[in-house]
Design an enzyme around this catalytic site. Structure first.
Site, PDB file in Angstrom:
ATOM      1  CB  SER A  39      -2.398  -8.638 -12.152  1.00 52.73           C
ATOM      2  OG  SER A  39      -2.076  -7.681 -11.179  1.00 52.73           O
ATOM      3  CG  HIS A  65      -9.712   0.707 -10.824  1.00 50.48           C
ATOM      4  ND1 HIS A  65      -8.754   0.114 -10.022  1.00 50.48           N
ATOM      5  CD2 HIS A  65      -9.109   0.915 -12.018  1.00 50.48           C
ATOM      6  CE1 HIS A  65      -7.645  -0.054 -10.708  1.00 50.48           C
ATOM      7  NE2 HIS A  65      -7.837   0.441 -11.925  1.00 50.48           N
ATOM      8  CB  CYS A 100      -9.651  -3.339  -9.941  1.00 52.72           C
ATOM      9  SG  CYS A 100      -9.981  -2.683  -8.292  1.00 52.72           S
TER      10      CYS A 100
END
Lengths: 367, 654
Positions: B344, B387, B400
């Site tokens: 991420s 989310h 996310c």
């Protein structure tokens, strides 16, 4: 060059030079073994130089002494000018200005002068309808032709080449013919000149070398050191030598320049009297063979050229070997065909080329 | 050479002054000798002269070599002028605060000069009793030592202790050929924390010695830097060797010094690395495998470069075989050579690409339901429940996945790759250390080369969250996050602060690092920056663990999958997943957010989650850097490098 000229080459001379050159390369392999080298190993470089040398010989022989002598004056003038240029702009190496650099190419004008002196003297003497033998005043011009380059080269300073050019020039003059009385006069002048130069011209370190040569035990670690060590190297070789690459004196690096000026010490140490005698006999063979060729030469010009070229080989050989065996002071003079060094080898091979140039034209009638 | 005497010459023609000068016009050749007449006679004389000279020379050789040969042979055997090699001391390496990281210690070696040995049997016996050397070793040496190599000292034992050295020195004159060499031995006072950056030395081998650039500079027995700074700065560190020429008697007693050229020590080097941070990194990584890199984002100075597992540099010679066999490859410098999916943390690149290409702005929202279906494949968000609707700032803060899946599809692989490269990924950073990995930025051309298949849009989806073929080094990661910290600068990391030539007192600072500006506007970078601050400082951010008192930190977490989520879930509980199938924990951050002076990347191989497992490592380093009281490191179950543990200790869970 026609077929007849090719057959006319003096092959015994070529074979003897080739043998000596190969002995030289083998010796350089051993002598430079312990050196810290950068680039190609020296024996490989010397092999290339030898090949290039033979090529030079053939080219010079093909051009021939006639054509080269026709250019003798401009060649000589060019050599004098570049010697002058060396003093002004030369590259300094080992405390002397000897190299002239043009772009990426650099050469020693003193090497060029060796050949030029031979050509100009031979040419000068054949062009003069002069009574034989010469008297001293008649020799003013040829002596000047020797004196000018000698002075310039001495300035560099390069005592070895100065002596060589002087000796070569004198050899040609002598063989050409000089009156006895003039010889005596010159001897007297030479003695006076020596005395004068001893006190006013010769540099301190040369004087030291000469003193140390005369009294070697005075300063065994100083300037006589090389000579003592060289004699030990030669002497300890005894009859059959210590064996290839097993010479302690050479391999221990205490002999300076043992692949150049002292190459013969290494050879004599490792191959003994046998090897040294073979070297000497080959050199004597080359020089005496050249004299024979001079004797057989058809014309005066050819004779004088061969004499000059032979002197170019003889004097360094004898001075070098006398030096390493302790009979002459150390004067930085490499042994032809044995010592490492590309430009000296090329000059020597050019001299051999001039000799061959005379020989191959013995049946050609140009006049 | 010389004219014959006057009596021999045909005076009839030549001695009379009155006679006509010799000329070619004389018709009768019989009475007029040819012009070569004199020269030919002179040649005969010259031949005799030359013959005599050569005979004299032969006589001289006869005298020297045969009559006096014996005496000269004796002199040559006693005449031992030896050139002793003086190897230069290697330059000292300091950390940024002047603490010594590598220096030299004197060490003694027992060596043998085969040529000097008189009695091999006696020598073998004595060395056996004096130094415990196996007599067979001596016999082998005797067999090998032939020819020119017999003059060179052969090292028999290195690193002698002091008593052994004294003992050998005492008996040396009875044992011709034995010598004790004093050498410089490299010493690393702070070795484990610094090992990968410093590197190690090893003896030069025959092949390396033959390389043109090394000939004449190195000798047999010399050491050569093999890794790290020791390798890439070898030429600066090594110095210039000297020599000492002495005359010695046959038994080795020195008679006098002939010539000496002292060795010139190598240049000292000051690194940008900070030993305190290195130690902090080592402490914080503990028994986990991975790497930590800290860099000044403005200047590119590397402050910390740590790779785990580390090893003991001072014992390197003894342990290197074990190191080579170790399954965790301790020799590998993971900080620059380890390649990991960025996970991420890659969302930083995605955000920059999306903003710069105007595919999204600060207010664009996407809806996350916890999963995203593309074609017949379903991609999941890390948070099962999703989310909901979120904008870029929230997407970064919560990390996310679905937001970035959608953004990735809008951008397409080519534009993603373009920005990844602009952030310095997929290419070596150019740090002056050996073995830097390039990483990989996948694109259609690359896939065609590898698989011979065209790129499918579905391939772009995992790429958007830093998974797939995407791999980066920890050094590239720290540079990537530094681009945000420095408002757009992509710097070349430097590790050397200055070079200090020995004895001069002068300090030659290294030129500042090269940097280029990324093609993303500063407002967009500011937007991402605020997102990264939110990751740490807002409730719900994934990196709350690095919230520090008094210093604002900006960060991004990453957890990169090694096996598919389905497979991982098949083990039931997280703790049951075998180590090598666990996720890599990745973490990047910088601080203080207002004017960042340090950026950090942490990669913990199979360490778990970026926010849970890698973040505390970064926190520990930040605390050390800012001089804050250290908070306790979380208790973890033993990592792979711990000794085999009997059971699990308590582990903190999210």
């Amino acid at each position: 060059m026609n077929r007849r000229m090719l057959l006319g080459f003096d092959w015994p001379l070529i074979v003897m030079i080739l043998l000596l050159g190969i002995m030289g390369i083998v010796n350089i392999y051993s002598a430079s073994h312990s050196l810290e080298q950068s680039g190609a190993p020296l024996h490989i470089k010397q092999t290339y130089w030898l090949i290039l040398g033979f090529l030079t010989m053939f080219i010079v022989a093909w051009i021939g002494p006639q054509r080269l002598c026709a250019m003798a004056y401009p060649l000589f003038a060019g050599a004098v000018l570049s010697l002058g240029a060396v003093l002004l702009f030369g590259r300094v190496a080992n405390n002397a200005r000897r190299w002239l650099t043009l772009g990426s190419f650099s050469f020693q004008p003193s090497e060029m002068m060796r050949i030029a002196v031979v050509l100009i003297l031979a040419y000068y003497f054949t062009r003069r309808d002069q009574a034989f033998p010469y008297s001293l005043p008649q020799l003013a011009v040829p002596l000047g032709m020797i004196a000018v380059p000698c002075a310039l080269i001495f300035k560099q300073p390069d005592l070895g080449t100065t002596i060589l050019i002087f000796l070569v020039g004198m050899s040609i003059i002598m063989v050409n013919g000089v009156r006895l009385i003039s010889i005596l006069c010159m001897a007297g002048l030479a003695l006076g000149g020596t005395a004068f130069s001893w006190f006013y011209v010769i540099k301190g370190y040369h004087r030291e070398r000469i003193i140390s040569f005369l009294f070697p035990d005075k300063d065994p670690l100083g300037s006589a050191y090389n000579q003592i060590q060289s004699q030990i190297a030669v002497g300890s070789g005894q009859f059959t030598g210590k064996g290839f690459m097993a010479g302690t004196q050479g391999q221990l690096n205490f002999l300076p320049e043992h692949h150049t000026d002292f190459a013969f010490s290494v050879l004599a140490e490792e191959w003994g009297f046998v090897g040294a005698a073979v070297t000497i006999l080959l050199l004597a063979g080359i020089i005496l063979r050249s004299l024979l060729l001079a004797y057989r030469a058809k014309d005066h010009l050819g004779m004088l050229i061969i004499v000059g070229c032979t002197a170019l080989l003889f004097w360094p050989a004898i001075i070098n070997m006398a030096m390493v065996t302790g009979m002459f002071p150390v004067t930085g003079m490499p042994l032809p065909f044995i010592s490492y060094g590309g430009s000296a080898l090329l000059t020597n091979m050019a001299a051999v080329g001039l000799i061959q140039g005379v020989v191959i034209r013995r049946y050609v009638f140009s006049k | 050479m010389f004219r014959l005497s006057g009596k021999n010459k045909p005076s009839r023609h030549w001695s009379q002054k009155s006679s006509l000068a010799y000329s070619n016009i004389t018709p009768n050749k019989l009475y007029q000798p040819s012009e070569n007449y004199y020269t030919k006679r002179a040649l005969v004389a010259a031949g005799i002269f030359i013959g005599l000279v050569f005979i004299i020379l032969l006589g001289r050789l006869w005298f020297l070599q045969l009559l006096q040969g014996e005496a000269f042979r004796f002199r040559s055997e006693n005449n031992r002028i030896r050139t002793l090699d003086l190897p230069p001391p290697r330059g000292i390496i300091f950390d940024a605060k002047g603490r010594i990281l590598a220096d030299n210690q004197a060490s003694f070696s027992l060596a043998l000069i085969p040529e000097d040995v008189r009695d091999w049997e006696l020598l073998a016996r004595r060395l056996h009793t004096l130094a415990g050397i196996n007599p067979e070793e001596i016999t082998e040496l005797q067999r090998l030592a032939k020819g020119a190599s017999a003059f060179k000292p052969v090292r028999l034992r290195s690193n002698l202790d002091y008593t052994a050295m004294l003992l050998l020195e005492t008996f040396r004159y009875e044992l011709p050929g034995v010598t004790v060499l004093t050498e410089h031995r490299r010493n690393y006072p702070e070795n484990e924390a610094m090992c990968h950056a410093i590197g190690y030395l090893a003896e030069i081998n025959a092949q390396e010695l033959q390389e043109p650039s090394r000939r004449g500079v190195y000798r047999q027995g010399d050491y050569l830097g093999r890794d790290g700074i020791e390798r890439s700065w070898e030429e600066v560190l090594r110095g210039t060797r000297g020599y000492r020429q002495v005359e010695r008697e046959a038994n080795g007693r020195e008679l006098g010094l002939i010539d000496e050229q002292p060795a010139l020590p190598g240049n000292n080097i000051i690194l940008t690395l900070d030993l305190d941070l290195q130690k902090a990194a080592a402490r914080a990584m503990g028994d986990e495998v991975g790497a930590v890199v800290a860099m000044n984002p403005q200047t590119g100075e590397i402050l910390c470069l740590y790779s785990s597992p580390s090893y003991n540099l001072n014992q390197f010679g003894a342990i290197w075989q074990d190191l080579l066999r170790n399954e965790y490859h301790p020799l590998k410098n993971r900080a620059i050579n380890g390649i990991y999916p960025p996970g991420s943390t890659y969302k930083i690149v995605m955000a920059a690409a999306g903003l710069a290409e105007k595919e999204v702005d600060a207010n664009t929202t996407f809806h996350c339901s916890g999963e995203f279906t593309f074609g017949n494949h379903t991609f999941r968000c890390w948070r099962r429940g999703g989310h909901g609707s979120l904008n870029l700032r929230q997407a970064l803060k919560y990390s996310c996945d679905v937001y970035f899946y959608r953004l990735g599809l809008k951008l397409g692989v080519e534009r993603i790759a373009k920005y990844a490269r602009a952030f310095g990924l997929g290419d070596a950073t150019g740090i002056a250390l050996p073995h830097e990995a390039q990483g990989l930025v996948p694109d259609p051309a690359w896939k065609m080369r590898r698989d011979g298949e065209p790129w499918l849009e579905g391939d772009t989806v995992p790429l958007a969250i830093g998974q797939g073929a995407n791999v980066t080094t920890p050094l590239q990661l720290v540079r990537m996050v530094s681009v945000i910290a420095s408002k757009g600068l992509v710097v070349t990391p430097t590790i050397i602060k200055a070079v200090v030539p020995p004895g001069s007192g002068e300090v030659i600072a290294e030129p500042p690092a090269l940097a280029y500006r990324i093609p993303v506007s500063s407002e967009h970078l500011e937007l991402i920056h605020r997102g990264l601050v939110a990751v740490v400082n807002e409730p719900g951010g994934t990196a709350g663990r690095v919230r520090l008192p008094g210093v604002t930190v900006a960060a991004k977490t990453g957890t990169s999958q090694v096996v598919s989520l389905t497979r991982a879930r098949s083990y039931g509980s997280k703790a049951n997943i075998p180590w090598k199938y666990r996720d890599h924990a990745i973490f990047v951050c910088y601080a203080p957010a207002e004017d960042p002076s340090i950026a950090i990347s942490v990669v913990m191989e199979h360490g778990g989650g970026g926010g849970s497992d890698a973040a505390p490592v970064a926190r520990h380093i930040l605390e050390t850097y800012f001089g804050l009281p250290p908070s306790p490191l979380p208790l973890r179950r033993p990592g792979p490098l711990a000794a085999p543990a009997s059971g699990l200790t308590e582990r903190q869970h999210e």
